[in-house]
Design a protein around this motif. Sequence first.
Motif, PDB file in Angstrom:
ATOM      1  N   ASP A 110      19.360 -38.593  55.222  1.00 13.98           N
ATOM      2  CA  ASP A 110      19.285 -37.150  55.475  1.00 13.98           C
ATOM      3  C   ASP A 110      18.254 -36.471  54.588  1.00 13.98           C
ATOM      4  O   ASP A 110      17.576 -35.522  55.026  1.00 13.98           O
ATOM      5  CB  ASP A 110      20.654 -36.501  55.254  1.00 13.98           C
ATOM      6  N   VAL A 142      21.314 -38.868  63.897  1.00 19.45           N
ATOM      7  CA  VAL A 142      21.770 -37.471  63.949  1.00 19.45           C
ATOM      8  C   VAL A 142      22.141 -37.163  65.392  1.00 19.45           C
ATOM      9  O   VAL A 142      21.264 -37.092  66.259  1.00 19.45           O
ATOM     10  CB  VAL A 142      20.672 -36.505  63.451  1.00 19.45           C
ATOM     11  N   ASP A 146      26.420 -30.088  63.831  1.00 13.04           N
ATOM     12  CA  ASP A 146      26.672 -29.738  62.430  1.00 13.04           C
ATOM     13  C   ASP A 146      25.853 -30.625  61.487  1.00 13.04           C
ATOM     14  O   ASP A 146      25.391 -30.177  60.421  1.00 13.04           O
ATOM     15  CB  ASP A 146      28.167 -29.831  62.107  1.00 13.04           C
ATOM     16  N   HIS A 147      25.630 -31.875  61.880  1.00 12.98           N
ATOM     17  CA  HIS A 147      24.784 -32.757  61.080  1.00 12.98           C
ATOM     18  C   HIS A 147      23.339 -32.247  61.088  1.00 12.98           C
ATOM     19  O   HIS A 147      22.675 -32.176  60.037  1.00 12.98           O
ATOM     20  CB  HIS A 147      24.864 -34.185  61.647  1.00 12.98           C
ATOM     21  N   ARG A 150      23.027 -29.296  58.751  1.00  6.92           N
ATOM     22  CA  ARG A 150      23.009 -29.641  57.329  1.00  6.92           C
ATOM     23  C   ARG A 150      21.604 -30.070  56.905  1.00  6.92           C
ATOM     24  O   ARG A 150      21.136 -29.723  55.810  1.00  6.92           O
ATOM     25  CB  ARG A 150      24.017 -30.770  57.046  1.00  6.92           C
TER      26      ARG A 150
END
Length: 599
Positions: A110, A142, A146-147, A150
């Motif tokens: 990430d 991904v 919501d990921h 972030r």
Amino acid sequence: MRTSIATVSLGGGLTEKLTAAARAGFDGVEIFENDLLASPLRPEEIRARCADLGLSIDLYQPMRDIEAVPGEEFEHNLRRAEHKFRLMERLGADTVLVCSSVSPHAVDDDALAAFHLRRLAELADGFGIRVAYEALAWGRHVSTYDHAWRIVEAAGHPALGTCLDSFHILARGSDPKGIEDIPGEKIFFLQLADAPLMAMDVLQWSRHYRCFPGQGGFDLAGLVGHVIRTGYRGPLSLEVFNDVFRQAEAGPTAVDALRSLLVLQEDVGLTEPPAPVVPSGIAFAELVAPDVEPVTEILEALGFARAARHRSKPVDLWQQGEARVLLNTGPVARRDGTRLAAVGLESPDPAGAARRAESLLAPVLPRRRAPQDVPLDAVAAPDGTELFFCATGRPGLPSWTDDFEPVGPTGAPEPAAGGVRRIDHLALTQPWHQFDEAALFHRSVLGLGAQESVDVADQYGLLRSRAVTNADGSVRIALGVGPAPSADEGGRAQHLALATDDLVTAARRFRAAGGRLLAIPANYYDDLAARYEFGDGELETLRELGILYDRDADGAFRHCYTQTVGRVFFELVQRDGGYRGYGARNAPVRLAAQRARGL
């Protein structure tokens, strides 16, 4: 709110798509890259064309496989992105969609994804462009909104935000309530698509079976409500991948698309169009016939009588009980035979029903009438059937029956035992590419409730059927469609189902009057004997008369069919108890028998 549609949602070339979107009333478009690449127009010409049509270019998409890849590959991606940003400058688009990577080279990191997206946003910002990052439901690392958020939040660049796509969110079963945790200004774009609930690979589901809001099984109103509460004020945009829509004419599809957004905004509470006026009954069904004799023979055998004639048009009113059939032999009669052309719907507020229809883009039909004729509001359904909003014999309101003069001394007789009481339902075959549109139209424009779609096995493929009805069942319309376009589609039959309290008596009387009922194979009755228990002689009577039978927890259903005239046949039905279906399990037998009769 502003409305937009992705060009991939429509069929045809880019110019045709843009014209269709503008004529339907959309405010803007998303330019799908493949449409631009295949267009003979240069980006500047597309920009000018959109401006002439009054369309903004709200998004350019998609840019794929950008982030979380090895360094050399990422540098290549930046060079690719710079080329796209220069193209977007020429096009006049200020937001680009970046999908989460599906590249086999992407790594599950990430921090690296956020770093790469920040670099991309810095480059885009120099061109005055925003980057909207979207989680594909099948993204390699991904795959949830919501990921994706972030990562965008970690990247922390003002030119980087997120794109929310209802399909990717709801197809994975994600809880959309978490959308409210995203600041509205960081939601750069909202893409909407519905879909039927299916158990299949999500990529194939997405690429082939998306549909417009209200035509599938997703709770789009709930999702949009969450988005609105964040403060999002961008457009509501449709991105629908659908094989049927892309093979259909762009103009009607665009109108259907915008209607779906108008209904969605109403469901969310963003707009207040005229309220639905649910029809309370069927006033009449109008047949047009180049040859009146075969139809009148069937109507007479069914117990109908010619009760009245229109004072200025070649239209006769045939009636039995509350069932009324108009027979039109005027210029509208075509060479392809008898067909169902119009339906009169009893309405508590005909003018209000017309206002509702017009607000949802239903085409209002001009009506040729003499000065003394009763004014009637009419709109066209997606299949071209004319729908009239009626107040039959209601004090203080114009009644269509005032245009008719009685024929003979007695007018229409009251039905005897076993006679027809009313029109039970109508079965309307839809053009293959308008089935979902028709269901949304009848639900939203007329306020009818839509039942679940049913698949019916025909000898040449599956047929889809979906019934729409009002609360008490006084209006029932069964919408059907074949599995694919076919040369004989225009000849597929429609039918009128007529209710009786004693089907056996009605069938015997019809045959005694010279009518011919559809012959049903003996194998059907052998199977019926295995499925149900009947009283003495009852099964033999069903077999003799060609009566089909169904039963559920609420009651029983008996029905039989006349021969087909042109594109129309009649069904006699008897409902016992609380049975509310249409004998769908018998449809394959009926279809096969009709084909055999045709051969």
